[in-house]
Design a protein around this motif. Structure first.
Motif, short mmCIF file in Angstrom:
data_model
loop_
_atom_site.label_atom_id
_atom_site.label_comp_id
_atom_site.label_asym_id
_atom_site.label_seq_id
_atom_site.Cartn_x
_atom_site.Cartn_y
_atom_site.Cartn_z
N LYS A 175 0.85 -1.20 0.00
CA LYS A 175 0.00 0.00 0.00
C LYS A 175 0.88 1.24 0.00
O LYS A 175 0.62 2.20 -0.71
N LEU A 176 1.96 1.21 0.81
CA LEU A 176 2.88 2.33 0.89
C LEU A 176 3.53 2.59 -0.45
O LEU A 176 3.64 3.72 -0.91
N LEU A 177 3.93 1.50 -1.10
CA LEU A 177 4.58 1.58 -2.41
C LEU A 177 3.62 2.22 -3.41
O LEU A 177 4.00 3.13 -4.16
N ALA A 178 2.35 1.77 -3.39
CA ALA A 178 1.34 2.30 -4.30
C ALA A 178 1.17 3.80 -4.07
O ALA A 178 1.10 4.60 -5.01
N LEU A 179 1.16 4.20 -2.79
CA LEU A 179 1.01 5.60 -2.42
C LEU A 179 2.15 6.42 -2.99
O LEU A 179 1.96 7.51 -3.54
N PHE A 180 3.38 5.90 -2.86
CA PHE A 180 4.57 6.59 -3.38
C PHE A 180 4.50 6.75 -4.89
O PHE A 180 4.82 7.81 -5.42
N ILE A 181 4.04 5.69 -5.57
CA ILE A 181 3.96 5.74 -7.04
C ILE A 181 2.95 6.81 -7.46
O ILE A 181 3.23 7.63 -8.34
N ILE A 182 1.80 6.84 -6.76
CA ILE A 182 0.78 7.84 -7.07
C ILE A 182 1.32 9.25 -6.82
O ILE A 182 1.23 10.14 -7.67
N LEU A 183 1.98 9.43 -5.67
CA LEU A 183 2.53 10.72 -5.29
C LEU A 183 3.56 11.18 -6.32
O LEU A 183 3.57 12.33 -6.76
N PHE A 184 4.43 10.25 -6.72
CA PHE A 184 5.47 10.53 -7.70
C PHE A 184 4.83 10.95 -9.02
O PHE A 184 5.24 11.92 -9.64
N GLY A 185 3.77 10.23 -9.42
CA GLY A 185 3.06 10.52 -10.66
C GLY A 185 2.48 11.92 -10.63
O GLY A 185 2.67 12.71 -11.57
N VAL A 186 1.82 12.27 -9.52
CA VAL A 186 1.20 13.59 -9.38
C VAL A 186 2.28 14.67 -9.45
O VAL A 186 2.13 15.66 -10.19
N LEU A 187 3.39 14.46 -8.73
CA LEU A 187 4.49 15.44 -8.73
C LEU A 187 5.05 15.61 -10.14
O LEU A 187 5.33 16.73 -10.57
N ALA A 188 5.19 14.51 -10.87
CA ALA A 188 5.74 14.55 -12.23
C ALA A 188 4.83 15.37 -13.13
O ALA A 188 5.30 16.21 -13.89
N ILE A 189 3.50 15.12 -13.01
CA ILE A 189 2.53 15.85 -13.84
C ILE A 189 2.59 17.35 -13.52
O ILE A 189 2.69 18.18 -14.41
N VAL A 190 2.60 17.65 -12.20
CA VAL A 190 2.67 19.06 -11.76
C VAL A 190 3.94 19.71 -12.31
O VAL A 190 3.91 20.80 -12.88
N GLY A 191 5.06 18.98 -12.18
CA GLY A 191 6.35 19.48 -12.65
C GLY A 191 6.32 19.76 -14.13
O GLY A 191 6.74 20.84 -14.59
N LEU A 192 5.80 18.83 -14.90
CA LEU A 192 5.73 18.95 -16.36
C LEU A 192 4.86 20.14 -16.77
O LEU A 192 5.20 20.88 -17.69
N THR A 193 3.73 20.30 -16.02
CA THR A 193 2.82 21.41 -16.33
C THR A 193 3.53 22.73 -16.11
O THR A 193 3.39 23.67 -16.90
N ILE A 194 4.33 22.83 -15.03
CA ILE A 194 5.04 24.06 -14.72
C ILE A 194 6.06 24.36 -15.82
O ILE A 194 6.13 25.48 -16.33
#
Ligand SMILES: *[C@@H]1O[C@H](CO)[C@@H](O)[C@H](O)[C@H]1NC(C)=O
Ligand SMILES: *[C@@H]1O[C@H](CO)[C@@H](O)[C@H](O)[C@H]1NC(C)=O
Ligand SMILES: *[C@@H]1O[C@H](CO)[C@@H](O)[C@H](O)[C@H]1NC(C)=O
Ligand SMILES: *[C@@H]1O[C@H](CO)[C@@H](O)[C@H](O)[C@H]1NC(C)=O
Length: 304
Positions: free
Chosen positions: A283-302
Motif C-alpha cells: 500500500k505504501l509503495l502504491a502511495l509513493f507511485i501515485i505521489l510521484f506521478g502527481v508530482l511529475a505531472i505538476v512538474g511537467l505542467t510548470i
C-alpha cells in the motif's frame, strides 16, 4: 577461620558442578544460508535472502526444520525466534507454525491441516507412545481440540494436538500496562519466546518492535522428564502446515540456548527480509507511485 573458608569454597564449587551438570548448547541462526547444522524436510527450504520457508501457500503442505544435533535438556532451555505467517488477500490463511521438542526428527507419520505437521489422527487422545512437546501458533479454530473460540491463538501441546494451555494471540504491553491482541496472520514478523526452567514452561509473543513482555502469555507446569524417556537426546526445531487454508510460513531468525544467560539477542536491523513486500508495504509503495506521478505531472505542467 581456614575451615570456614574451605567450607564456603566447597559449597560454591558444588554449586558450580550442579549448575554445569547439563551440557550447555547455544546457537543462533541469523540467516539460514550456509548453515551446516540444519535438517530440513518436505516443503521446508532456505530462500536466497536467508529466510527459512517452512511452507509456501500451496494446499496440504508440511515442512520441518531442526537443529540436527541431539541436545541434553535436563534442567532448562530458552529460545527466541522471529516468524511470519503471510496469507494472500481474500484467501483464508492457515494453519500455523509450531516450535517442537522431540526425540526424533522423523515426522513422516504426521499430517498437515490442524495437525500442524506434528501430530496425526491417532494422537487425538494423548498417547504415551507419542513423545512431543509443541508450542503452537495456530490460526484456525478447531473445536474438537478444545481451542478457544476465534482462530488466532497460542497453545502448549503435550503428546496431542489438544492443548494443555491456550490463550488468544496477545502480549502484555509494559508501556500500556494491558494486554494487546495480535493478528498472527498480519504478515508482519512475530517474536516468540519459550523458556523452560524449574519445570515451568513460559511462552510470550510480541510484535518486532516490542521488547520481551515482563508477563508471559502462557505459563504452565511442564516436566520434560515426564514427556520424554531420555532427556539427554532431544531435537529442537519447527513444523508448519497448510490445508485448505494456506499461508507462506517463515522463520526469519532463531536463537536457542540451554542457559538463558547465553541466549543471543536479536538485532532487528540485521533481520533477513521476507521475499516480497507484505500488505502494508505494498500500500505504501502504491502511495509513493501515485505521489510521484502527481508530482511529475505538476512538474511537467510548470515547465510547459
Ligand atoms: C509449494 O511447494 C511445493 C513443495 O515444495 C511445490 O510442489 C509447489 O509447486 C509450491 N507451490 C508454489 C505456489 O510455489
Ligand atoms: C515464568 O513466568 C513466571 C511468572 O511471570 C516467572 O515467575 C518464572 O520465573 C518464569 N519462568 C521462566 C522459566 O521464564
Ligand atoms: C492478559 O492475558 C493473560 C493471558 O491470557 C491473562 O492471564 C490476564 O488475565 C490478562 N490480563 C488482563 C489485564 O486482561
Ligand atoms: C540417553 O541418551 C544418551 C545420549 O545419546 C545415551 O548416552 C544414553 O545411553 C541414553 N539413555 C538411555 C536410558 O537410553
Amino acid at each position: 577461620m581456614a575451615s570456614w573458608l574451605l567450607q564456603i569454597l566447597l559449597i560454591s564449587s558444588f554449586h558450580l558442578i550442579s549448575l554445569s551438570s547439563q551440557k550447555e548448547t547455544t546457537f543462533v541462526f541469523e540467516s539460514f544460508l550456509d548453515q551446516e547444522d540444519l535438517y530440513l524436510d518436505a516443503s521446508a527450504k532456505v530462500l536466497p535472502g536467508g529466510v527459512l520457508q517452512l511452507t509456501n501457500n500451496s494446499k496440504y503442505q508440511i515442512g520441518h526444520a531442526f537443529y540436527d544435533k541431539p541436545l541434553e535438556l535436563s534442567s532448562s532451555f530458552s529460545t527466541h525466534f522471529v516468524c511470519a505467517l503471510v496469507k494472500k488477500p481474500k484467501i483464508e490463511g492457515g494453519h500455523g507454525i509450531a516450535f517442537i521438542v522431540s526425540p526424533s526428527m522423523d515426522f513422516s507419520h504426521a499430517q498437515p491441516t490442524r495437525y500442524l505437521g506434528v501430530f496425526d489422527a491417532s494422537t487425538l487422545e494423548s498417547s504415551p507412545s507419542s513423545h512431543v512437546l509443541a508450542v503452537e501458533l495456530d490460526t484456525i479454530w478447531n473445536p474438537e481440540f478444545k481451542d478457544i473460540k476465534g482462530s488466532n491463538h497460542v497453545g502448549i501441546d503435550v503428546n496431542s494436538p489438544v492443548s494443555v494451555a491456550v490463550a488468544p494471540a496477545s502480549y502484555y504491553s509494559d508501556i500500556e500496562k494491558k494486554n494487546e491482541s495480535m493478528n498472527l496472520l498480519s504478515g508482519k514478523p512475530v517474536q516468540v519466546w519459550v523458556d523452560y526452567e524449574d519445570t515451568m514452561l513460559n511462552v510470550s509473543i510480541a510484535p518486532l518492535k516490542v521488547k520481551k513482555p515482563s508477563r508471559p502469555l502462557l505459563s504452565h507446569p511442564i516436566d520434560l522428564s515426564d514427556i520424554f524417556p531420555n532427556i539427554s537426546k532431544l531435537y529442537v526445531g519447527f513444523s508448519a502446515a497448510t490445508g485448505n487454508a494456506v499461508s507462506d510460513q517463515y522463520i526469519m531468525w532463531w536463537s536457542f540456548s540451554t542457559d538463558r544467560r547465553s541466549l543471543q539477542r536479536l538485532d532487528t536491523s540485521r533481520l533477513a527480509e521476507l521475499p516480497y513486500p507484505t500488505g502494508t508495504d505494498k500500500k505504501l509503495l502504491a502511495l509513493f507511485i501515485i505521489l510521484f506521478g502527481v508530482l511529475a505531472i505538476v512538474g511537467l505542467t510548470i515547465i510547459a
